[in-house]
Enzyme design. Structure first.
Site, PDB file in Angstrom:
ATOM      1  N   CYS A  51      13.761   5.146   8.833  1.00 40.86           N
ATOM      2  CA  CYS A  51      12.842   6.071   8.181  1.00 40.86           C
ATOM      3  C   CYS A  51      12.236   6.970   9.256  1.00 40.86           C
ATOM      4  O   CYS A  51      12.439   6.758  10.453  1.00 40.86           O
ATOM      5  CB  CYS A  51      11.749   5.290   7.457  1.00 40.86           C
ATOM      6  SG  CYS A  51      10.731   4.282   8.569  1.00 40.86           S
ATOM      7  N   GLU A  79       1.314  -5.084  10.530  1.00 43.70           N
ATOM      8  CA  GLU A  79       0.666  -3.961   9.841  1.00 43.70           C
ATOM      9  C   GLU A  79      -0.628  -4.407   9.166  1.00 43.70           C
ATOM     10  O   GLU A  79      -1.637  -3.693   9.202  1.00 43.70           O
ATOM     11  CB  GLU A  79       1.611  -3.350   8.803  1.00 43.70           C
ATOM     12  CG  GLU A  79       1.009  -2.113   8.143  1.00 43.70           C
ATOM     13  CD  GLU A  79       1.860  -1.539   7.023  1.00 43.70           C
ATOM     14  OE1 GLU A  79       1.285  -1.015   6.058  1.00 43.70           O
ATOM     15  OE2 GLU A  79       3.104  -1.616   7.126  1.00 43.70           O
TER      16      GLU A  79
END
Length: 332
Positions: A22, A139
């Site tokens: 990505c 994260e």
């Protein structure tokens, strides 16, 4: 050679598109490579820059040194650049780097930074914040670490959403990890909205475009495939979610593999159609490696199944833009 091909069983590989890198992963890898070119080796990276061993090993060979904490960097190298991974870090990490007079570059994905900003806005507006995500994922640690300890409650499942009890009479708000299952998250959000109709949602979906697009491609392919392979690392959240999506869509074999050498061939006996995709941190060369491995055993035909176009690119840190511009100029 044709005789050999005829003897092999036929296999159609349905290649999911989009798949693989990505924009956030591509940017993070570029940051490490450009920093090595601009500042020389070694360049330190706190935590794996992205969750893929092949990528990490490749950067290590170029001179990147991976550490889990800043105090692992030798005193004589404290002036060397240190890069924070694409997953984001708690605020305490750059503060620690500044206290040690370290020069750091932040490779946090801009879509993760967006979630960090949302958390800070909710906190400033005195809202009680829920984070939908997986405990222990870098994260999640980074997002919760944007605010004082205890400011964010983690919700991992629909059961957690049912059991959650607000700590105060303040308005509730939720944010999410960017790499979750779209369907699982929708179920959790539905529970929260039923229980707390006034809960504040993100202005724009927190689950990133790449996670959503890759899951949609798997949903299109998995029902047509006898088996599915997701190329990715076991600690990659978005890759694990792709495997789960394929399983949920009825694919009887749904495997996550890092390399062709990881394939358990007994699971693929007699298949006629194979779905193939890659997590957002898996390079295309590993997809090609998997196809080549199947081509040794099957007469392979590859068909691409595209469900979305991706054109997003993110800016590099200011300190590296000159190096990137030089590269483009040389290439042109």
């Amino acid at each position: 050679m044709n005789d050999t091909a005829e003897q092999k069983p036929k296999l159609t590989v349905l290649l999911c598109a989009p798949r693989g890198f990505c924009a956030g992963v591509d940017r993070a890898i570029q940051i490490v490579e450009l920093a090595l070119e601009k500042y020389g080796r070694p360049v330190y990276v706190r935590h794996e820059i992205v969750h893929n061993k092949f990528v990490v090993d490749g950067l290590r060979a170029k001179g990147a040194v991976f550490v889990e904490e800043l105090d692992e960097i030798p005193p004589e190298d404290r002036e060397r650049p240190v890069i924070f991974s694409a997953h984001g870090v708690p605020k305490s990490v750059p503060a620690d780097a500044q206290s040690r007079n370290m020069f750091y570059l932040d490779a946090t994905c801009p879509l993760v930074s967006k979630v960090h900003k949302e958390a800070e806005i909710h906190h400033r507006r005195d809202r009680e914040i829920l984070l939908i995500g997986h405990a222990g994922h870098p994260e999640v640690i980074g997002t919760m670490g944007q605010l004082p300890e205890g400011s964010v409650s983690l919700i991992e499942t629909e059961q957690d959403a049912l059991n959650f009890q607000p700590k105060s009479g303040r308005q509730l708000a939720f944010i999410t990890q960017t790499t979750l299952s779209v369907d699982d998250t929708a179920g959790i959000v539905n529970v929260l909205r039923e229980r707390f109709p006034d809960i504040v949602a993100p202005h724009k979906e927190d689950i990133c475009y790449a996670t959503t697009n890759r899951q949609e491609a798997v949903k299109a392919v998995a029902p047509e495939a006898d088996a599915m392979i997701v190329v990715g690392a076991p600690n990659s959240s978005n890759s694990q979610r792709l495997r789960e999506v394929a399983e949920r869509e009825g694919c009887r074999v749904s495997d996550l593999v890092q390399r062709a050498s990881d394939i358990d061939w007994t699971k693929f006996d007699g298949i006629k159609t194979l779905g193939l995709t890659a997590g957002a941190s898996a390079p295309e060369t590993l997809v090609e490696e998997i196809i080549a491995a199947f081509a040794e055993r099957f007469h392979v035909t590859v068909e691409s199944v595209r469900t979305a176009e991706e054109t997003i690119a993110f800016n590099l840190p200011r300190e590296l833009r000159d190096k990137s511009a030089q590269q483009r100029s040389a290439a042109g």
